[in-house]
Design a protein around this motif. Structure first.
Motif, PDB file in Angstrom:
ATOM      1  N   GLY A 155      42.667  40.124  45.340  1.00  0.00           N
ATOM      2  CA  GLY A 155      41.297  40.454  44.987  1.00  0.00           C
ATOM      3  C   GLY A 155      41.165  41.850  44.415  1.00  0.00           C
ATOM      4  O   GLY A 155      40.072  42.272  44.056  1.00  0.00           O
ATOM      5  N   THR A 156      42.293  42.583  44.339  1.00  0.00           N
ATOM      6  CA  THR A 156      42.246  43.893  43.701  1.00  0.00           C
ATOM      7  C   THR A 156      42.948  43.797  42.350  1.00  0.00           C
ATOM      8  O   THR A 156      43.802  42.931  42.145  1.00  0.00           O
ATOM      9  CB  THR A 156      42.971  44.958  44.542  1.00  0.00           C
ATOM     10  N   MET A 157      42.593  44.707  41.471  1.00  0.00           N
ATOM     11  CA  MET A 157      43.133  44.630  40.127  1.00  0.00           C
ATOM     12  C   MET A 157      44.643  44.891  40.121  1.00  0.00           C
ATOM     13  O   MET A 157      45.391  44.221  39.416  1.00  0.00           O
ATOM     14  CB  MET A 157      42.430  45.650  39.232  1.00  0.00           C
ATOM     15  N   GLU A 158      45.079  45.867  40.940  1.00  0.00           N
ATOM     16  CA  GLU A 158      46.492  46.226  40.926  1.00  0.00           C
ATOM     17  C   GLU A 158      47.357  45.040  41.316  1.00  0.00           C
ATOM     18  O   GLU A 158      48.351  44.720  40.674  1.00  0.00           O
ATOM     19  CB  GLU A 158      46.751  47.390  41.902  1.00  0.00           C
ATOM     20  N   TRP A 159      46.942  44.376  42.380  1.00  0.00           N
ATOM     21  CA  TRP A 159      47.718  43.220  42.865  1.00  0.00           C
ATOM     22  C   TRP A 159      47.760  42.143  41.792  1.00  0.00           C
ATOM     23  O   TRP A 159      48.814  41.590  41.478  1.00  0.00           O
ATOM     24  CB  TRP A 159      47.062  42.698  44.146  1.00  0.00           C
ATOM     25  N   PHE A 160      46.608  41.867  41.231  1.00  0.00           N
ATOM     26  CA  PHE A 160      46.527  40.824  40.217  1.00  0.00           C
ATOM     27  C   PHE A 160      47.487  41.102  39.073  1.00  0.00           C
ATOM     28  O   PHE A 160      48.295  40.262  38.689  1.00  0.00           O
ATOM     29  CB  PHE A 160      45.089  40.739  39.690  1.00  0.00           C
ATOM     30  N   TRP A 161      47.445  42.323  38.549  1.00  0.00           N
ATOM     31  CA  TRP A 161      48.250  42.608  37.364  1.00  0.00           C
ATOM     32  C   TRP A 161      49.725  42.744  37.675  1.00  0.00           C
ATOM     33  O   TRP A 161      50.560  42.274  36.902  1.00  0.00           O
ATOM     34  CB  TRP A 161      47.729  43.865  36.665  1.00  0.00           C
ATOM     35  N   ILE A 162      50.061  43.387  38.778  1.00  0.00           N
ATOM     36  CA  ILE A 162      51.499  43.562  39.077  1.00  0.00           C
ATOM     37  C   ILE A 162      52.133  42.200  39.317  1.00  0.00           C
ATOM     38  O   ILE A 162      53.152  41.846  38.725  1.00  0.00           O
ATOM     39  CB  ILE A 162      51.715  44.483  40.300  1.00  0.00           C
ATOM     40  N   VAL A 163      51.513  41.400  40.191  1.00  0.00           N
ATOM     41  CA  VAL A 163      52.136  40.129  40.550  1.00  0.00           C
ATOM     42  C   VAL A 163      52.153  39.186  39.344  1.00  0.00           C
ATOM     43  O   VAL A 163      53.184  38.588  39.012  1.00  0.00           O
ATOM     44  CB  VAL A 163      51.407  39.489  41.747  1.00  0.00           C
ATOM     45  N   THR A 164      51.025  39.063  38.667  1.00  0.00           N
ATOM     46  CA  THR A 164      50.983  38.166  37.512  1.00  0.00           C
ATOM     47  C   THR A 164      51.905  38.663  36.411  1.00  0.00           C
ATOM     48  O   THR A 164      52.674  37.885  35.830  1.00  0.00           O
ATOM     49  CB  THR A 164      49.547  38.084  36.956  1.00  0.00           C
ATOM     50  N   GLY A 165      51.833  39.958  36.120  1.00  0.00           N
ATOM     51  CA  GLY A 165      52.615  40.504  35.021  1.00  0.00           C
ATOM     52  C   GLY A 165      54.103  40.372  35.262  1.00  0.00           C
ATOM     53  O   GLY A 165      54.840  39.833  34.422  1.00  0.00           O
TER      54      GLY A 165
END
Lengths: 140, 801
Positions: free
Chosen positions: B269-279
């Motif tokens: 639910g945080t931007m950092e988690w979303f981008w690091i994991v997805t990226g």
């Protein structure tokens, strides 16, 4: 090289027993008076060393057939087991207890489990000291 | 202790008796005994299934170090249980397979199964632990057991290299994760994952939140071979094939995925988690599939394929974490489908990749090679293996009627949904996600086709194979066949799996949305974009496969020097040479140098702290009266010490040391410590005997080896140490910050029944000290024995020659 050690050998064969008895006394005295497992073991070891010095290695080994490495192991194992024993009864590791028991003829005597622990300590001390000294002297 | 504890630790306990079984019952393949263990665990875990499907969870706690918040607490929920079932289920099949794969006569089976059992406990511990410290313990145990298994054929250089690489990289990640765990412990004042998750609202504000997240993800990424840490996985293929199938495709490498899924409720639910994991997931997916196409070794191809598929699952978890941003409603439901795809593909991947690895193992075992340039035309010789390979590959390529198709369609749905996001700056970059995913899927299709076609079609070239090819025994075919059966069955009844397994798993990843999952997995979902994407990728994939010869050369254009493995190798070499230089500089082999280091550090630490804490003090009022007798003893003591230093005869030196010992004993007598005096005297006696024994062997005494001038530095160090010790002794006497503990020991008679206080301390109050002391004695004795025996043995050997 053969040397004539009659005097040393004669005295040793008598005094070794006195020293051994003193070691045993120190061991048991430990609970209430100066002494204890460590020092008792050391005195026993010094008696053995004296024997080895006075007689040659083979002669002594014929009389005392002990593998000191195994003796060390037994000592360490015994001490550890006395500690584990407390755990089996639900006490923390190495908890000791004591009890006064009335024996016929001897009267009231204190029995403590720490004696078993001390026996382990003594055996380990004797074993380790003798292992070291014998190993080094065998190197000759 | 609950049954769960016992079953998790069961493999470890069995590991103890495996060597005995191996020796005593050598006629029977040890694997048959081991087989019972994973099977029993699997059956036991199945009993949790109704409870989990009903939406309940269970917690079993066993206090371990409660004063530090560390408990052996095992938590059963959807995520843990499914992982547990995969570990024990595929574990059973792998053990069965290994019985036929590993020859009883030639292989060190006891090692193999001991490592395997350690691994099984470690892995079960990872997925069921609720306590982070316990989780970390098991986590590192998986790295260690994996190391041992990769290096199983340790005589091969490549095995050792691969094992070292895997261990260095995963343990590096492990340390990073340990740091994250400690941070989480500081942030939430607990090591329990469930309690941390329940505090997630407050933890987001914490300054350590982002560092802990990044460090945790590094740990997860190294374990799951995410870019750029993926380089260890292809080298791990040096392990026996059952291990590759089990650890490096179905279970251990998914531990990172598990951790990411487990912590999604906390960090999601945080931007950092979303981008690091997805990226990172997408990058790994893309890069892995790209590299898999160029591989010539079947296992290497599968290794890169695993890297790529792990990236796929990882990216889906990242995309699904967006659902937590919304917390509920339509959009949350839309994005939670990515989590469904992730857990679904996780299960599917375990089935088809496990089966494929086993088939490749069969090909390797029956033909003696895994090189696709040598293989070909095996279809008619190994029809069953061919069928299994076809099922696995087509599922991996994402074609119907196999389970890989369903999860791949869901994956496309997830990427399209993610592209429609308008949070986390997705409105700018979101369109990239489906494109990268689609391109990677094209390459996935190509390597899946390569795997089947190059091996089983074409010309059979027996002269290039090491063995005459023939079909494998049933025991080797059965495990992959069971997995292939799952591949097909799941395709036809995905919603049974969905209800019993996937929904509880989603509930663990997205606890905020429990009760809102409403999905129905369908093979036919109409003419949707996903379907067109699939059709397009199949068409392009076939075209590219047919023209493979023309463009495969492009891979050679990639500069070797820039590869990550190259960087790893040169980094390792550089570190080795630096550490050798440092070691050579200070490890001189002279004990006088080591003494110098010890004393210098002693002066620095003790001296500096004494000075900085203003501890130098001397209170003459508390000093006892010094009588004549003690002064004389001290003078003798000083004289004897000086003699030891300056004498040129060894005999004199020994005698002086003896004098020192006896004088100290006399001091003990004067100061009324008969115990110490006795001990000191006995020790002196024994020491003198020891000296006598080794006297003959010692080299001639020399004052100093090089130059006999006066060494100023040594003198300074010596005087500084002497002064410092004196100051410390005086300061210790002058400062009494706490009441002395010796009063407690005065009650020795009541507490321990011993009138001799010293002995009561030795045997009762501080018995652990004494116990460890005799351990030291024992080790020292055995050490001397071993050293001298080795020397004697060498001498005898030399004489015999």
């Amino acid at each position: 090289m053969k040397t004539n050690d009659v005097i040393l050998q004669t005295i040793t064969s008598i005094s070794a027993f006195i020293i051994l008895a003193f070691g045993a006394y120190l061991f048991f005295a430990g609970h209430h008076d100066p002494g204890g497992g460590f020092i008792g073991g050391l005195v026993l070891a010094s008696a053995l060393v004296l024997l080895y010095l006075a007689f040659d290695m083979e002669t002594v080994q014929q009389g005392i057939r002990i593998d000191y490495k195994i003796l060390t192991g037994i000592g360490v194992g015994l001490s550890t087991l006395t500690g584990v024993g407390a755990m089996l009864l639900g006490f923390p590791f190495l908890t000791h207890t004591f009890e006064y028991v009335d024996f016929p003829f001897f009267g009231e005597i204190e029995l403590a489990t720490s004696v078993l622990f001390e026996v382990g300590v003594s055996l380990a001390v004797v074993g380790a000291t003798m292992t070291i000294i014998l190993s080094i002297s065998e190197d000759a | 202790m609950s049954w769960l504890h016992i079953f998790i630790l069961l493999p470890l306990l069995v590991a103890v008796i495996i060597p005995i079984l191996y020796k005593k019952i050598a006629r029977i393949h040890t694997g048959w005994f081991v087989l019972v263990v994973p099977l029993a665990i699997f059956v036991y875990l199945l009993t949790f299934l109704p409870m989990i499907a009903g939406g309940e969870t269970a917690m079993y706690t066993f206090p371990w170090i409660p004063s530090f918040n560390i408990d052996m607490s095992f938590y059963v929920d959807g995520l843990g249980l499914v992982f547990g079932l995969i570990i024990s289920g595929i574990g059973t099949l792998v053990v069965l397979y290994s019985i036929y794969y590993l020859d009883k006569g030639r292989e060190a089976l006891h090692n193999f199964y001991v490592y395997l059992m350690i691994f099984m406990t470690a892995m079960l511990g990872v997925v069921f632990s609720d306590n982070l410290i316990v989780l970390y313990l098991f986590w590192e145990l998986t790295s260690i057991s994996s190391f041992l298994l990769i290096a199983y054929w340790y005589a091969r250089r490549q095995s050792r290299y691969g094992a070292q690489k895997a261990m260095l990289i995963t343990i590096f990640g492990g340390f990073s994760m340990l740091a994250a765990i400690i941070m989480l412990g500081i942030m939430g004042d607990t090591f329990s994952i469930r309690e941390l998750i329940s505090q997630s609202d407050q933890l987001v504000q914490h300054p350590l939140f982002i560092p802990a997240m990044v460090l945790l993800l590094i740990g997860a990424f190294t374990k799951s071979a995410q870019f750029p840490f993926h380089i260890w996985l292809p080298d791990a293929m040096e392990a026996p094939t059952p291990i590759s199938a089990y650890l490096h495709s179905a279970t251990m490498v998914k531990a990172g995925i598990y951790v990411v899924a487990r912590f999604t409720p906390l960090f999601g639910g945080t931007m950092e988690w979303f981008w690091i994991v997805t990226g990172v997931g997408l990058l790994t997916l893309f890069w892995g599939s790209l590299l898999a196409v160029k591989q010539r070794d079947l296992k290497a191809l599968l290794a890169f394929s695993t890297v790529s598929q792990l990236g796929l699952i990882m990216s889906l978890l990242g995309m699904g974490s967006a659902a937590l941003y919304y917390g509920g409603g339509e959009l949350a439901h839309l994005h939670s489908m990515a989590v469904l795809a992730a857990v679904f593909h996780l299960v599917n991947h375990a089935t088809f990749k496990g089966s494929l690895f086993m088939v490749v193992g069969i090909v390797d075992h029956e033909t003696g090679t895994r090189d696709i340039r040598k293989l070909g035309g095996l279809m008619s010789i190994m029809p069953i293996s061919f069928t299994l390979a076809l099922i696995g590959s087509l599922s991996m390529a994402g074609l119907p009627p196999f389970n890989g198709f369903l999860s791949k369609e869901l994956f496309f749905t997830g990427t399209l949904n993610a592209a429609s996001l308008d949070i986390f700056r997705m409105e700018t970059y979101g369109f990239l996600i489906p494109i990268v995913a689609w391109v990677a899927s094209v390459f996935t299709f190509i390597y899946s086709i390569i795997l089947v076609f190059k091996t089983f079609f074409g010309n059979y070239q027996p002269e290039r194979l090491e063995k005459e090819a023939h079909e494998a025994p049933w025991g080797m075919l059965l495990p992959p066949a069971i997995l292939a059966l799952f591949v097909v069955v799941i395709f036809f009844v995905p919603n049974v799996l969905g209800e019993y397994i996937l929904e509880p798993m989603m509930a663990s990843v997205l606890p905020a949305l429990v009760g809102q999952f409403d999905f129905h997995i369908e093979a036919w979902h109409g003419f949707e974009p996903e379907l067109f994407m699939t059709i397009a990728l199949v068409v392009l994939g076939i075209v590219l496969y047919l023209t493979l010869r023309r463009w495969i050369g492009l891979y050679n254009r990639m500069p070797r020097a820039l590869s990550i493995t190259n960087a790893y190798n040169s980094g390792l070499k550089g570190m080795e040479s630096i550490s050798r230089k440092i070691t050579d500089a200070h490890m001189t082999g002279f004990s006088r140098d080591y003494l110098r280091y010890i004393f210098l550090i002693f002066i620095m630490i003790v001296g500096a702290s004494l000075f900085m804490l203003d501890g130098i003090s001397f209170d003459a009022g508390t000093v006892a009266h010094i009588n004549m007798f003690e002064v004389i003893l001290s003078l003798v003591l000083v004289g004897a010490t000086a003699m030891v230093v300056f004498t040129r005869s060894r005999l004199a030196a020994v005698i002086c040391v003896g004098v020192l010992g006896y004088i100290v004993a006399l001091f003990f007598v004067v100061l009324r410590a008969p115990d110490l005096a006795l001990t000191q005297l006995a020790i002196e006696t024994v020491t003198v005997a020891l000296f006598l024994v080794c006297f003959y062997h010692l080299p001639r005494l020399r004052q100093k080896e090089e130059g006999d001038g006066f060494n100023v530095i040594n003198m300074l160090i010596a005087s500084a140490v002497g002064i410092l010790v004196t100051l410390v002794a005086l300061a210790a006497n002058g400062h009494r910050l706490f009441p002395s503990i010796s009063d407690y020991y005065l009650d020795a008679y009541e507490l321990a029944g011993a009138a001799n206080m010293v002995n009561a301390i030795l045997a009762d109050f501080r018995a652990l000290d004494t116990l460890l002391e005799i351990f030291v004695l024992c080790i020292a004795g055995l050490g001397v024995f071993a050293l001298i025996k080795v020397k004697m043995a060498r001498r005898e050997k030399n004489e015999n020659q």
